[in-house]
Design an enzyme around this catalytic site. Structure first.
Site, PDB file in Angstrom:
ATOM      1  N   HIS A 164       0.774  -1.267  -0.048  1.00 58.68           N
ATOM      2  CA  HIS A 164       0.050   0.071   0.030  1.00 58.68           C
ATOM      3  C   HIS A 164       0.838   1.334   0.112  1.00 58.68           C
ATOM      4  O   HIS A 164       0.321   2.464  -0.492  1.00 58.68           O
ATOM      5  CB  HIS A 164      -1.090  -0.109   1.200  1.00 58.68           C
ATOM      6  CG  HIS A 164      -0.309   0.160   2.372  1.00 58.68           C
ATOM      7  ND1 HIS A 164      -0.091  -0.708   3.480  1.00 58.68           N
ATOM      8  CD2 HIS A 164      -0.076   1.390   3.123  1.00 58.68           C
ATOM      9  CE1 HIS A 164       0.259  -0.112   4.450  1.00 58.68           C
ATOM     10  NE2 HIS A 164       0.033   1.301   4.509  1.00 58.68           N
ATOM     11  N   ASP A 206       1.121  -7.813   2.180  1.00 59.48           N
ATOM     12  CA  ASP A 206       1.060  -6.309   2.015  1.00 59.48           C
ATOM     13  C   ASP A 206       2.846  -5.770   2.015  1.00 59.48           C
ATOM     14  O   ASP A 206       3.245  -5.260   2.726  1.00 59.48           O
ATOM     15  CB  ASP A 206       0.629  -5.644   3.063  1.00 59.48           C
ATOM     16  CG  ASP A 206       0.414  -4.007   2.855  1.00 59.48           C
ATOM     17  OD1 ASP A 206       0.722  -3.745   1.771  1.00 59.48           O
ATOM     18  OD2 ASP A 206      -0.356  -3.349   3.630  1.00 59.48           O
ATOM     19  N   SER A 213       4.022   2.269   8.331  1.00 56.25           N
ATOM     20  CA  SER A 213       3.708   1.473   7.561  1.00 56.25           C
ATOM     21  C   SER A 213       4.931   1.040   6.640  1.00 56.25           C
ATOM     22  O   SER A 213       5.740   2.222   6.243  1.00 56.25           O
ATOM     23  CB  SER A 213       2.812   1.765   6.420  1.00 56.25           C
ATOM     24  OG  SER A 213       1.533   2.061   6.868  1.00 56.25           O
TER      25      SER A 213
END
Length: 760
Positions: free
Chosen positions: A93, A229, A662
């Site tokens: 992402h 991810d 992230s």
């Protein structure tokens, strides 16, 4: 109570001691710590929790350390270097917008994934950067040492800005480095970060969306999780190793440090260290700030984003072009929409307002006990309370402009891209050459913007958001342009139709024509455009009537919060305070742990590929998996990446993380990469405001699954070959070989030398 035998009393005593230690450990999970200060604040606790390294192994300016493998990726995420050839790992992402920009209906890398088989196939990404931290330094004295007393908050900010610019200029003069200075504890302290930023970062690999986005919005922020991810990039430098813009002459970066990857099975209780660039937290917010967040700001933003997402969902289901066009924007918008919902629930569950009020009562009692404290801190909390009362309606008006009016993409384009040009046109003596330069700059960026835009969908959103804005914002704070837009019939749908029918900003062709007219001297072509005119009126009213008084109240709150936190640190001198996150390099540490989200529900700390396959649903786009993954699972073709007959996918740990983390590496006690941080659990999303040791869990992708996908699904074993893989855990650090500062290794060497002398 029944009598206990001596053995029973002993066991009970051990249990009590264990629970006490666990309670203390849970508290230690909280915090985003400055790497520079780990030795004096955290190292002993980190070693008690299982760390085998030293603080010097994590952060050093004298030799290679973990910090040299960690980058701020693109300004909003974290990444890490995992090979000596500049291979960079981050989340799917985080790289999503780059993957989307390279995608088309013909080359749908979002759906099918992308794997560069050679260096020549690695895709450039203009504007994407990877920033390393060279060193950090406490510069509080340099910034504040000669500052005059009793400055207003605005004057203080101007003084700090000038001092900062002077210090940065002096620091980086004659070098290729950059530097940033950030305030901590509301401006009580300042730290400088000297940086090295690389501009040539190329896409190397990304799994199909059925892995990288598996679970979609449904599973976002949730546990159990089965999302792969991750994405891979490569950092390139000039031949001399320094940063350079994209060039075919550039070479893969030779990093100061790259992270070895551990394939030791992840076990509950394992030490975990998250190294990254957390974005923003407000852990020292007062009860009034928490109440505003919980009752005003979060509900407004959630409602406005919900309306946009519903329209986008319909559009994306209508065609592949719109699915690709809105993919990155939808993912970004939905991320915090769901986070804010969880945050509201978490703050309510924790009784956050009441707990803050209890802390404030203790603070007031402490202040009242000493006349000197009364003089310094006596009016702090009453002042903060008054500021929040003054800005209550202003906060609502702010959110409905930033998320409402500017939630309409056409209006955001008018404000962000065309308003600077309008400002130039409205000067007393516009300079044609400067106007032409600005026009050319806008023209260059428009094709990419319109590539990901659909006017018909945006028109529907326009009517929805303006209707919500007119209903929610008090009349005294609502822009007249919004009131007038609906007319006497309160018909925002018709207003949106008129604007989108007559504006020249709704398409690339019309926008280019408008710009050509402006360049030829027709300023009214822009200034009288319906979309621009409406946006300018609403934003202009906002700046004059909302932003100015809101900023005044916010500045007052910042000043008082600085004093309040200083008082808290004085009152609780035995407590280790950590600064709020502000996009600077931080360390969070904890242990691998499951959790209990609700009464009677217990979650294990790990998930496996078997759980992912159980979720597969061919009727749902969110839970569709690629055929290669399913086939490998059916054959149990797991290669070297299996643990107990399956492949671990993800695990949870107790690290305190937030947005910006992230893509952060999750590092084990030996300095090896064990996981890739990509999310938090939904029950813990209020940790930006109040950390809960029972629910505060970060979610990490297990390296077994990551390497399995690269190798067995992506057919890119050549990428695994360039990584340093540690396949077994080492019984002790002396046998494993350590980074610098390794005490066991030194002790072993000293022991051998002693034995030699004794034999002699």
């Amino acid at each position: 109570m029944r009598n206990l035998s001596p053995t029973g009393r002993f066991v009970r005593g051990l249990l009590a001691a264990f629970l006490a230690v666990m309670t203390l450990s849970a508290r230690a999970d909280e915090g985003m710590w400055l790497p520079l200060l780990l030795k004096q604040l955290n190292e002993p606790d980190m070693k008690l929790r299982g760390m085998r390294m030293t603080a010097d192994d994590i952060y050093s300016v004298n030799h290679s350390s973990l910090k040299d493998a960690v980058v701020q990726f693109g300004g909003g995420c974290t990444g890490e270097i995992i090979s000596n050839e500049g291979l960079l790992l981050t989340n799917h992402h985080c790289g999503f917008s780059q993957i989307q920009q390279h995608s088309s209906v013909e080359k749908d890398y979002l759906t099918n994934g992308y794997w560069a088989k050679t260096r020549a196939e690695e895709l450039s990404n203009p504007g994407l950067t990877a920033m390393f931290i060279i060193r950090m330094e406490d510069v509080t004295q340099q910034i504040l040492g000669e500052m005059p007393k009793n400055l207003t908050e605005a004057d203080r900010e101007n003084y700090v800005q000038r001092a900062t610019e002077k210090l940065i200029g002096k620091t980086v003069a004659g070098t290729h480095y950059g530097a940033i200075v950030r305030p901590f504890f509301y401006g009580q302290e300042y730290y400088m970060f000297v940086t090295e930023t690389f501009q040539d970062v190329r896409l190397v690999g990304a799994p199909p969306s059925g892995i990288g986005k598996f679970g979609g919005d449904t599973d976002n922020w949730m546990w159990p999780r089965h999302t792969g991810d991750f994405s891979l990039f490569r950092v390139y430098s000039a031949p001399d190793g320094k940063p350079a813009p994209y060039s075919t002459n550039n070479v893969p970066l030779k990093p100061r440090h790259s992270l070895p990857i551990s394939l030791a099975p992840v076990k509950e209780g394992d030490f975990t260290l998250v190294f990254g660039f957390p974005g923003r937290t407000t852990e020292y917010l007062t009860s009034w700030g928490v109440r505003e967040l919980q009752e005003i700001s979060d509900p407004a933003r959630v409602a406005l984003r919900d309306a946009r997402l519903k329209r986008w969902n319909v559009a994306m289901q209508s065609s592949d072009r719109l699915r690709i066009a809105y993919a990155a924007k939808h993912a970004s918008l939905a991320n915090y929409w769901k986070k804010w919902i969880g945050e509201m629930r978490g703050l309510k569950r924790l009784n956050a307002v009441i707990r803050k009020q209890e802390q404030e009562t203790k603070f007031q009692q402490w202040v009242a006990a000493d006349p000197a404290r009364q003089l310094e801190y006596g009016n702090v909390l009453t002042g903060i309370e008054q500021n929040y009362r003054d800005q209550r309606n202003l906060t609502l008006a702010r959110d409905y402009v930033t998320e409402g009016t500017l939630g309409v993409e056409l209006f955001a384009l008018a404000n962000n891209t065309f308003q600077p040009l309008a400002d130039m046109l409205q000067q007393k003596s516009p300079i044609p050459a400067l106007i032409k330069t600005q026009v050319d700059k806008i023209k260059a960026g428009l094709p990419n913007w319109y590539k990901n835009y659909d006017a018909a969908t945006d028109q529907l959103i326009c009517g929805d958001l303006l209707r919500m804005q007119a209903k929610a914002v008090p009349a005294a704070a609502l822009a007249p342009a919004v009131k007038d837009a609906a007319g006497t019939n309160n018909d925002f749908t018709s207003f949106a139709q008129r604007v989108f029918l007559t504006s020249n900003l709704v398409s690339l062709e019309k926008a280019i024509q408008l710009l050509d007219r402006v360049a030829a001297g027709d300023s009214k072509a822009l200034l009288d455009d319906p979309a621009f005119k409406f946006t300018s009126a609403v934003v202009g009213h906002y700046k004059a009537n909302t932003l100015a008084p809101y900023q005044k109240a916010a500045d007052g709150t910042t000043l008082l919060s600085r004093t309040y936190v200083r008082g808290l640190r004085q009152m609780q001198q035995d407590r280790k305070f950590y600064p709020d996150a502000n996009s600077t390099l931080r360390v969070a540490y904890g242990n691998v742990r499951g959790y209990e989200p609700a009464d009677g529900v217990t979650y294990e700390y790990f998930t496996t590929i078997d759980g992912a396959m159980a979720k597969v649903d061919t009727t749902s786009e969110e839970f569709t998996a690629p055929r290669k993954l399913i086939d490998a699972w059916k054959r149990k073709d797991y290669g070297d990446y299996a643990v107990n007959g399956t492949v671990p996918v993800a695990f949870t740990a107790s690290n305190h993380t937030t947005g910006g983390n992230s893509g952060s590496p999750v590092i084990n006690g030996r300095g090896e990469l064990m996981g890739l941080n990509f999310d938090r659990v939904w029950e813990g999303t209020m940790s930006d405001v109040m950390f809960d040791p029972a629910m505060g869990r970060n979610i990490a992708l297990d390296m077994h699954y990551l390497l399995f996908v690269i190798d067995k699904v992506g057919g890119s074993g050549h990428l695994v070959q360039e990584m340093k893989i540690v396949r077994e855990p080492h019984p002790n650090m002396a046998e494993a070989g350590q980074m610098s500062g390794d005490k066991p290794k030194k002790e072993k060497k000293a022991k051998k030398e002693k034995q030699k002398k004794e034999k002699a």
